[in-house]
Motif scaffolding. Structure first.
Motif, PDB file in Angstrom:
ATOM      1  N   VAL A  44       1.001  -1.285  -0.057  1.00 27.79           N
ATOM      2  CA  VAL A  44      -0.093   0.212   0.118  1.00 27.79           C
ATOM      3  C   VAL A  44       1.176   1.262  -0.147  1.00 27.79           C
ATOM      4  CG1 VAL A  44      -1.768   1.166   1.251  1.00 27.79           C
ATOM      5  CG2 VAL A  44      -1.716  -1.460   1.470  1.00 27.79           C
ATOM      6  N   PHE A  45       0.308   2.179  -0.795  1.00 30.45           N
ATOM      7  CA  PHE A  45       1.126   3.498  -0.773  1.00 30.45           C
ATOM      8  C   PHE A  45       0.082   4.573   0.131  1.00 30.45           C
ATOM      9  CE2 PHE A  45       3.390   1.652  -4.262  1.00 30.45           C
ATOM     10  CZ  PHE A  45       4.734   2.017  -3.921  1.00 30.45           C
ATOM     11  N   LEU A  46       0.520   5.163   1.051  1.00 32.23           N
ATOM     12  CA  LEU A  46      -0.288   6.157   1.673  1.00 32.23           C
ATOM     13  C   LEU A  46       0.242   7.509   1.766  1.00 32.23           C
ATOM     14  CD1 LEU A  46      -0.888   4.110   4.989  1.00 32.23           C
ATOM     15  CD2 LEU A  46      -2.621   4.396   3.141  1.00 32.23           C
ATOM     16  N   GLU A  47      -0.696   8.527   1.623  1.00 27.50           N
ATOM     17  CA  GLU A  47      -0.222  10.039   1.814  1.00 27.50           C
ATOM     18  C   GLU A  47       0.674  10.184   2.999  1.00 27.50           C
ATOM     19  OE1 GLU A  47      -3.526  12.363   1.671  1.00 27.50           O
ATOM     20  OE2 GLU A  47      -4.238  11.472  -0.238  1.00 27.50           O
ATOM     21  N   PRO A  48       1.596  10.901   3.254  1.00 28.82           N
ATOM     22  CA  PRO A  48       2.537  11.017   4.462  1.00 28.82           C
ATOM     23  C   PRO A  48       1.668  11.228   5.594  1.00 28.82           C
ATOM     24  CG  PRO A  48       3.709  12.193   2.545  1.00 28.82           C
ATOM     25  CD  PRO A  48       2.203  11.615   2.055  1.00 28.82           C
ATOM     26  N   GLN A  49       0.677  12.079   5.773  1.00 30.38           N
ATOM     27  CA  GLN A  49      -0.092  12.328   7.021  1.00 30.38           C
ATOM     28  C   GLN A  49      -0.953  11.237   7.421  1.00 30.38           C
ATOM     29  OE1 GLN A  49      -0.542  13.943   3.932  1.00 30.38           O
ATOM     30  NE2 GLN A  49      -2.613  14.234   3.435  1.00 30.38           N
ATOM     31  N   LEU A  50      -1.277  10.325   6.280  1.00 29.59           N
ATOM     32  CA  LEU A  50      -2.091   9.116   6.876  1.00 29.59           C
ATOM     33  C   LEU A  50      -1.162   7.953   7.471  1.00 29.59           C
ATOM     34  CD1 LEU A  50      -4.699   8.582   4.129  1.00 29.59           C
ATOM     35  CD2 LEU A  50      -5.087   9.650   6.359  1.00 29.59           C
ATOM     36  N   LYS A  51       0.354   8.061   6.968  1.00 35.68           N
ATOM     37  CA  LYS A  51       1.162   7.241   7.503  1.00 35.68           C
ATOM     38  C   LYS A  51       1.803   7.435   8.728  1.00 35.68           C
ATOM     39  CE  LYS A  51       4.750   4.271   7.721  1.00 35.68           C
ATOM     40  NZ  LYS A  51       4.808   2.979   7.678  1.00 35.68           N
ATOM     41  N   GLU A  52       1.695   8.771   8.931  1.00 37.39           N
ATOM     42  CA  GLU A  52       2.099   9.463  10.490  1.00 37.39           C
ATOM     43  C   GLU A  52       0.968   8.902  11.561  1.00 37.39           C
ATOM     44  OE1 GLU A  52       4.761  10.696  11.779  1.00 37.39           O
ATOM     45  OE2 GLU A  52       5.528  10.133   9.907  1.00 37.39           O
ATOM     46  N   LEU A  53      -0.408   9.246  11.036  1.00 35.43           N
ATOM     47  CA  LEU A  53      -1.403   8.708  11.883  1.00 35.43           C
ATOM     48  C   LEU A  53      -1.279   7.268  12.393  1.00 35.43           C
ATOM     49  CD1 LEU A  53      -4.558  10.764  10.192  1.00 35.43           C
ATOM     50  CD2 LEU A  53      -3.530  11.160  12.378  1.00 35.43           C
ATOM     51  N   LEU A  54      -1.195   6.542  11.357  1.00 38.95           N
ATOM     52  CA  LEU A  54      -0.883   4.853  11.374  1.00 38.95           C
ATOM     53  C   LEU A  54      -0.023   4.807  12.583  1.00 38.95           C
ATOM     54  CD1 LEU A  54      -1.667   2.138  10.776  1.00 38.95           C
ATOM     55  CD2 LEU A  54       0.082   2.095   8.797  1.00 38.95           C
ATOM     56  N   MET A  55       1.166   5.344  12.394  1.00 34.42           N
ATOM     57  CA  MET A  55       2.347   5.390  13.255  1.00 34.42           C
ATOM     58  C   MET A  55       1.952   5.571  14.769  1.00 34.42           C
ATOM     59  SD  MET A  55       4.440   3.471  11.154  1.00 34.42           S
ATOM     60  CE  MET A  55       5.780   3.519  12.671  1.00 34.42           C
ATOM     61  N   THR A  56       1.292   6.625  14.939  1.00 34.83           N
ATOM     62  CA  THR A  56       0.826   7.156  16.105  1.00 34.83           C
ATOM     63  C   THR A  56      -0.053   6.009  16.630  1.00 34.83           C
ATOM     64  OG1 THR A  56       0.945   9.499  15.295  1.00 34.83           O
ATOM     65  CG2 THR A  56      -0.471   8.905  17.353  1.00 34.83           C
ATOM     66  N   MET A  57      -0.934   5.475  15.969  1.00 35.74           N
ATOM     67  CA  MET A  57      -1.971   4.461  16.327  1.00 35.74           C
ATOM     68  C   MET A  57      -1.175   3.297  16.939  1.00 35.74           C
ATOM     69  SD  MET A  57      -5.326   4.376  14.078  1.00 35.74           S
ATOM     70  CE  MET A  57      -4.489   4.971  12.432  1.00 35.74           C
ATOM     71  N   CYS A  58      -0.167   2.851  16.264  1.00 35.35           N
ATOM     72  CA  CYS A  58       0.859   1.660  16.489  1.00 35.35           C
ATOM     73  C   CYS A  58       1.325   1.980  17.872  1.00 35.35           C
ATOM     74  CB  CYS A  58       1.788   1.390  15.423  1.00 35.35           C
ATOM     75  SG  CYS A  58       1.395   1.009  13.653  1.00 35.35           S
ATOM     76  N   GLN A  59       2.042   3.122  17.973  1.00 34.09           N
ATOM     77  CA  GLN A  59       2.828   3.567  19.168  1.00 34.09           C
ATOM     78  C   GLN A  59       1.834   3.551  20.392  1.00 34.09           C
ATOM     79  OE1 GLN A  59       4.931   7.076  18.081  1.00 34.09           O
ATOM     80  NE2 GLN A  59       6.657   6.109  17.379  1.00 34.09           N
ATOM     81  N   GLU A  60       0.920   4.189  20.114  1.00 34.86           N
ATOM     82  CA  GLU A  60      -0.110   4.090  21.360  1.00 34.86           C
ATOM     83  C   GLU A  60      -0.680   2.859  21.680  1.00 34.86           C
ATOM     84  OE1 GLU A  60      -3.360   6.960  20.034  1.00 34.86           O
ATOM     85  OE2 GLU A  60      -1.967   8.991  20.344  1.00 34.86           O
ATOM     86  N   ASP A  61      -1.086   2.194  20.883  1.00 34.98           N
ATOM     87  CA  ASP A  61      -1.703   0.723  21.188  1.00 34.98           C
ATOM     88  C   ASP A  61      -0.725  -0.340  21.243  1.00 34.98           C
ATOM     89  OD1 ASP A  61      -3.991   2.222  20.986  1.00 34.98           O
ATOM     90  OD2 ASP A  61      -4.341   1.138  19.048  1.00 34.98           O
ATOM     91  N   GLY A  62       0.826  -0.124  21.053  1.00 32.14           N
ATOM     92  CA  GLY A  62       1.858  -1.096  21.006  1.00 32.14           C
ATOM     93  C   GLY A  62       1.582  -2.176  20.079  1.00 32.14           C
ATOM     94  N   LEU A  63       1.080  -1.805  18.986  1.00 28.51           N
ATOM     95  CA  LEU A  63       0.701  -3.000  18.012  1.00 28.51           C
ATOM     96  C   LEU A  63       1.582  -2.516  16.629  1.00 28.51           C
ATOM     97  CD1 LEU A  63      -3.193  -2.939  18.281  1.00 28.51           C
ATOM     98  CD2 LEU A  63      -1.698  -4.639  19.459  1.00 28.51           C
ATOM     99  N   THR A  64       1.582  -3.728  15.754  1.00 29.12           N
ATOM    100  CA  THR A  64       2.215  -3.625  14.683  1.00 29.12           C
ATOM    101  C   THR A  64       1.326  -2.968  13.531  1.00 29.12           C
ATOM    102  OG1 THR A  64       1.385  -5.592  13.829  1.00 29.12           O
ATOM    103  CG2 THR A  64       3.540  -5.463  15.038  1.00 29.12           C
ATOM    104  N   GLN A  65       2.016  -2.520  12.379  1.00 29.79           N
ATOM    105  CA  GLN A  65       1.167  -1.889  11.423  1.00 29.79           C
ATOM    106  C   GLN A  65      -0.024  -2.805  10.994  1.00 29.79           C
ATOM    107  OE1 GLN A  65       3.238   0.418   8.285  1.00 29.79           O
ATOM    108  NE2 GLN A  65       4.720   0.633   9.736  1.00 29.79           N
ATOM    109  N   ALA A  66       0.503  -4.168  10.657  1.00 36.77           N
ATOM    110  CA  ALA A  66      -0.514  -5.109  10.135  1.00 36.77           C
ATOM    111  C   ALA A  66      -1.551  -5.130  11.337  1.00 36.77           C
ATOM    112  CB  ALA A  66       0.480  -6.492  10.042  1.00 36.77           C
ATOM    113  N   GLU A  67      -1.314  -5.317  12.478  1.00 31.73           N
ATOM    114  CA  GLU A  67      -2.272  -5.393  13.740  1.00 31.73           C
ATOM    115  C   GLU A  67      -3.369  -4.465  13.564  1.00 31.73           C
ATOM    116  OE1 GLU A  67       0.078  -7.937  16.919  1.00 31.73           O
ATOM    117  OE2 GLU A  67       0.212  -6.070  16.649  1.00 31.73           O
ATOM    118  N   ILE A  68      -2.816  -3.119  13.407  1.00 38.17           N
ATOM    119  CA  ILE A  68      -3.669  -1.742  13.251  1.00 38.17           C
ATOM    120  C   ILE A  68      -4.635  -2.129  12.013  1.00 38.17           C
ATOM    121  CG2 ILE A  68      -3.799   0.586  12.929  1.00 38.17           C
ATOM    122  CD1 ILE A  68      -3.313  -0.019  15.892  1.00 38.17           C
TER     123      ILE A  68
END
Length: 83
Positions: A44-68
């Motif tokens: 998947v290719f995401l816009e940079p701001q969406l990628k940042e949101l994904l990374m923030t969710m990963c860090q907050e939940d302690g999950l991988t990108q695939a899990e999120i």
């Protein structure tokens, strides 16, 4: 001198395993091969701001990108009454 010889032969280290250790690239290839047996790959290719949101969710939940992403897809599928 015999004490030094005994100390060297009676160590509690793990026995030597025959063969060369795998390189990092070989380890990664084996890992991907194991995953392909049970999972499907998505690129998947995401816009940079969406990628940042994904990374923030990963860090907050302690999950991988695939899990999120799996959770988001399941939530959307439930909202659409697909599953």
């Amino acid at each position: 001198m015999s004490q030094a010889a005994n100390a060297a032969t009676s160590s509690s280290k793990r026995p030597y395993r025959k063969g060369n250790p795998l390189s990092d690239a070989d380890k990664q290839r084996a890992s991907v091969a194991r995953k392909r047996a049970t999972h499907k790959e998505v690129k998947v290719f995401l816009e940079p701001q969406l990628k940042e949101l994904l990374m923030t969710m990963c860090q907050e939940d302690g999950l991988t990108q695939a899990e999120i992403l799996a959770r988001l897809i399941e939530r959307e599928a439930q909202a659409r009454n697909i599953i």
